[in-house]
Design a protein around this motif. Structure first.
Motif, PDB file in Angstrom:
ATOM      1  N   UNK A   1      -7.116  -2.827  -3.398  1.00 61.79           N
ATOM      2  CA  UNK A   1      -6.392  -2.466  -2.178  1.00 61.79           C
ATOM      3  C   UNK A   1      -7.102  -2.996  -0.939  1.00 61.79           C
ATOM      4  N   UNK A   2      -6.343  -3.162   0.145  1.00 58.37           N
ATOM      5  CA  UNK A   2      -6.919  -3.541   1.424  1.00 58.37           C
ATOM      6  C   UNK A   2      -7.678  -2.342   1.980  1.00 58.37           C
ATOM      7  N   UNK A   3      -8.976  -2.465   2.147  1.00 59.38           N
ATOM      8  CA  UNK A   3      -9.800  -1.325   2.543  1.00 59.38           C
ATOM      9  C   UNK A   3     -10.038  -1.278   4.049  1.00 59.38           C
ATOM     10  N   UNK A   4      -9.193  -1.954   4.825  1.00 59.10           N
ATOM     11  CA  UNK A   4      -9.374  -1.925   6.273  1.00 59.10           C
ATOM     12  C   UNK A   4      -9.295  -0.525   6.866  1.00 59.10           C
ATOM     13  N   UNK A   5      -8.534   0.363   6.237  1.00 59.38           N
ATOM     14  CA  UNK A   5      -8.386   1.719   6.762  1.00 59.38           C
ATOM     15  C   UNK A   5      -9.667   2.523   6.667  1.00 59.38           C
TER      16      UNK A   5
ATOM     17  N   UNK B   1       7.408   7.218  -9.824  1.00 62.89           N
ATOM     18  CA  UNK B   1       6.990   7.086  -8.427  1.00 62.89           C
ATOM     19  C   UNK B   1       5.733   7.922  -8.215  1.00 62.89           C
ATOM     20  N   UNK B   2       4.599   7.359  -8.641  1.00 61.98           N
ATOM     21  CA  UNK B   2       3.342   8.098  -8.636  1.00 61.98           C
ATOM     22  C   UNK B   2       2.917   8.479  -7.226  1.00 61.98           C
ATOM     23  N   UNK B   3       2.997   7.547  -6.296  1.00 61.77           N
ATOM     24  CA  UNK B   3       2.531   7.828  -4.936  1.00 61.77           C
ATOM     25  C   UNK B   3       3.301   8.994  -4.335  1.00 61.77           C
ATOM     26  N   UNK B   4       4.618   9.013  -4.513  1.00 58.23           N
ATOM     27  CA  UNK B   4       5.444  10.092  -3.967  1.00 58.23           C
ATOM     28  C   UNK B   4       5.127  11.419  -4.649  1.00 58.23           C
ATOM     29  N   UNK B   5       4.920  11.392  -5.968  1.00 64.95           N
ATOM     30  CA  UNK B   5       4.595  12.619  -6.696  1.00 64.95           C
ATOM     31  C   UNK B   5       3.250  13.177  -6.256  1.00 64.95           C
TER      32      UNK B   5
ATOM     33  N   UNK C   1      -3.832   7.318  -4.646  1.00 64.98           N
ATOM     34  CA  UNK C   1      -4.749   8.284  -4.038  1.00 64.98           C
ATOM     35  C   UNK C   1      -5.301   7.779  -2.711  1.00 64.98           C
ATOM     36  N   UNK C   2      -5.649   6.496  -2.651  1.00 68.12           N
ATOM     37  CA  UNK C   2      -6.212   5.949  -1.414  1.00 68.12           C
ATOM     38  C   UNK C   2      -5.214   6.047  -0.258  1.00 68.12           C
ATOM     39  N   UNK C   3      -3.944   5.928  -0.561  1.00 72.11           N
ATOM     40  CA  UNK C   3      -2.936   5.961   0.512  1.00 72.11           C
ATOM     41  C   UNK C   3      -2.837   7.328   1.181  1.00 72.11           C
ATOM     42  N   UNK C   4      -3.417   8.344   0.554  1.00 70.61           N
ATOM     43  CA  UNK C   4      -3.304   9.709   1.068  1.00 70.61           C
ATOM     44  C   UNK C   4      -4.620  10.239   1.644  1.00 70.61           C
ATOM     45  N   UNK C   5      -5.641   9.394   1.722  1.00 70.20           N
ATOM     46  CA  UNK C   5      -6.942   9.860   2.194  1.00 70.20           C
ATOM     47  C   UNK C   5      -6.901  10.261   3.667  1.00 70.20           C
ATOM     48  N   UNK C   6      -7.517  11.392   3.948  1.00 68.00           N
ATOM     49  CA  UNK C   6      -7.619  11.892   5.322  1.00 68.00           C
ATOM     50  C   UNK C   6      -8.802  11.267   6.049  1.00 68.00           C
TER      51      UNK C   6
ATOM     52  N   UNK D   1      -1.257  18.176   2.525  1.00 69.21           N
ATOM     53  CA  UNK D   1      -2.241  18.065   3.611  1.00 69.21           C
ATOM     54  C   UNK D   1      -3.177  16.865   3.429  1.00 69.21           C
ATOM     55  N   UNK D   2      -2.766  15.904   2.608  1.00 72.16           N
ATOM     56  CA  UNK D   2      -3.605  14.731   2.385  1.00 72.16           C
ATOM     57  C   UNK D   2      -4.732  15.033   1.416  1.00 72.16           C
ATOM     58  N   UNK D   3      -5.660  14.082   1.298  1.00 66.46           N
ATOM     59  CA  UNK D   3      -6.758  14.169   0.338  1.00 66.46           C
ATOM     60  C   UNK D   3      -8.088  14.063   1.072  1.00 66.46           C
ATOM     61  N   UNK D   4      -8.950  15.036   0.849  1.00 70.89           N
ATOM     62  CA  UNK D   4     -10.270  15.051   1.489  1.00 70.89           C
ATOM     63  C   UNK D   4     -11.362  14.502   0.584  1.00 70.89           C
ATOM     64  N   UNK D   5     -11.216  14.694  -0.720  1.00 70.25           N
ATOM     65  CA  UNK D   5     -12.172  14.166  -1.695  1.00 70.25           C
ATOM     66  C   UNK D   5     -11.380  13.572  -2.852  1.00 70.25           C
TER      67      UNK D   5
END
Length: 338
Positions: A260-264, A204-208, A232-237, A215-219
């Motif tokens: 991935x869907x880049x709408x975010x 479960x990579x995303x959960x790990x 990684x994209x799912x955690x971007x701030x 605190x999410x990912x800034x870079x």
């Protein structure tokens, strides 16, 4: 092999997926005589890099593909054996000649003279060469990590990722690596001093990764793509920056997989920017001047995987694309007589 014989690895056919040894052919001819302005070097070290897979496709890209019957391209460090450029003399050691060859002929203007003793010659193809400069340029120009931010680096034990993460640590960021296997993750944490490292092989990579980045990912420094990118994209701030450096997980695919869907990206105002290190050639000298003292004092760490013999360069590329390297992948082509 006689002193007047040049050995080259040429492209025999274009691989449809993962490159195979018989996609290449070993051929011999005479060592060339340099024409005015040219230099002939005897290769000591050959760099093996992920971008090489892209040169094997017959498709338009930022650099032309290798043609059937041509020597495979690749950066080298070698010794000058003949020169028709007054700036170079036999015995000089240089970086910049290109080709999977025992001897390369180059314009003198394309070469950089190296000083023996400043660093191991192999380092000029890794930590002090294109990979190190790529990490530096990506972080300086796009990532711009700041103290207190969270930076995630994929392929964190590789030649680019290891330097990128160390630069983010120097900037005061909290750095989380992603690497393949416990040995690589342990080295990333214990030697590179990343704050954490996630094994991309976990179920479960995303959960790990989320646990490692509360605190999410800034870079995010992207070297891999695929499932690693998706996690990684799912955690971007909001206002995160993404350095799109490489996508090695899909280089052997004839068609790129759905992304991935880049709408975010709009809602979070995220900066996603691709980079090619040669777009800013001034970064090479800038990085060497900055990083050479760090390498000399041992504060900038790196690893190398060395394969012996030019004839084994195809296998080295295959191993690299499978993630079988630890750090920078190199082929030792010839001896260093220093």
């Amino acid at each position: 092999m006689a002193d007047n014989v040049r050995r080259s690895v040429v492209l025999r056919r274009r691989p449809g997926g993962e490159p195979r040894h018989d996609d290449f052919e070993l051929v011999d001819d005479e060592v060339p005589t340099p024409q005015p302005g040219q230099v002939v070097t005897r290769t000591i070290w050959l760099s093996i890099d992920p971008y090489m897979r892209g040169r094997l496709w017959d498709r338009k890209s930022y650099a032309p593909p290798v043609q059937i019957g041509e020597p495979m391209t690749g950066e080298t460090v070698g010794e000058v054996v003949a020169s028709a450029d007054p700036a170079f003399q036999p015995g000089d050691v240089v970086a910049g000649a290109r080709g999977w060859q025992s001897h390369c002929v180059s314009r003198g203007t394309a070469l950089t003279k190296l000083t023996r003793g400043d660093a191991p010659l192999s380092a000029y193809l890794g930590v002090l060469g294109m990979p190190g400069t790529t990490a530096y340029s990506g972080m300086k120009d796009i990532g711009q990590p700041k103290a207190g931010e969270t930076v995630v680096v994929s392929a964190a034990s590789g030649a680019v990722g290891s330097v990128a993460g160390q630069l983010a640590k120097r900037a005061g960021a909290r750095v989380v690596g992603i690497a393949g296997g416990p040995d690589k993750c342990l080295w990333v944490q214990e030697t590179l001093r990343f704050d954490d490292c996630v094994d991309h092989r976990v179920p479960h990579l995303r959960e790990a990764l989320a646990d490692a980045c509360p605190n999410g990912v800034d870079v995010y420094f992207e070297n891999v793509g695929g499932a690693v990118q998706e996690a990684a994209f799912s955690l971007l701030n909001p206002f995160a920056r993404v350095v799109m450096c490489g996508m090695v997980a899909q280089y052997n695919e004839s068609e790129p997989p759905p992304g991935p869907n880049l709408g975010f990206v709009v809602g979070k105002r995220i900066r996603i920017e691709g980079m090619i290190v040669s777009d800013k050639p001034e970064r090479f000298a800038e990085w060497r001047a900055l990083a050479s003292p760090w390498v000399s004092e041992g504060s900038l760490h790196y690893r190398e995987t060395v394969i012996e013999g030019l004839e084994n360069a195809p296998g080295a590329l295959q191993l690299l694309l499978r993630g079988g390297n630890f750090g920078k992948m190199l082929v030792r082509v010839g001896p260093d007589h220093a």
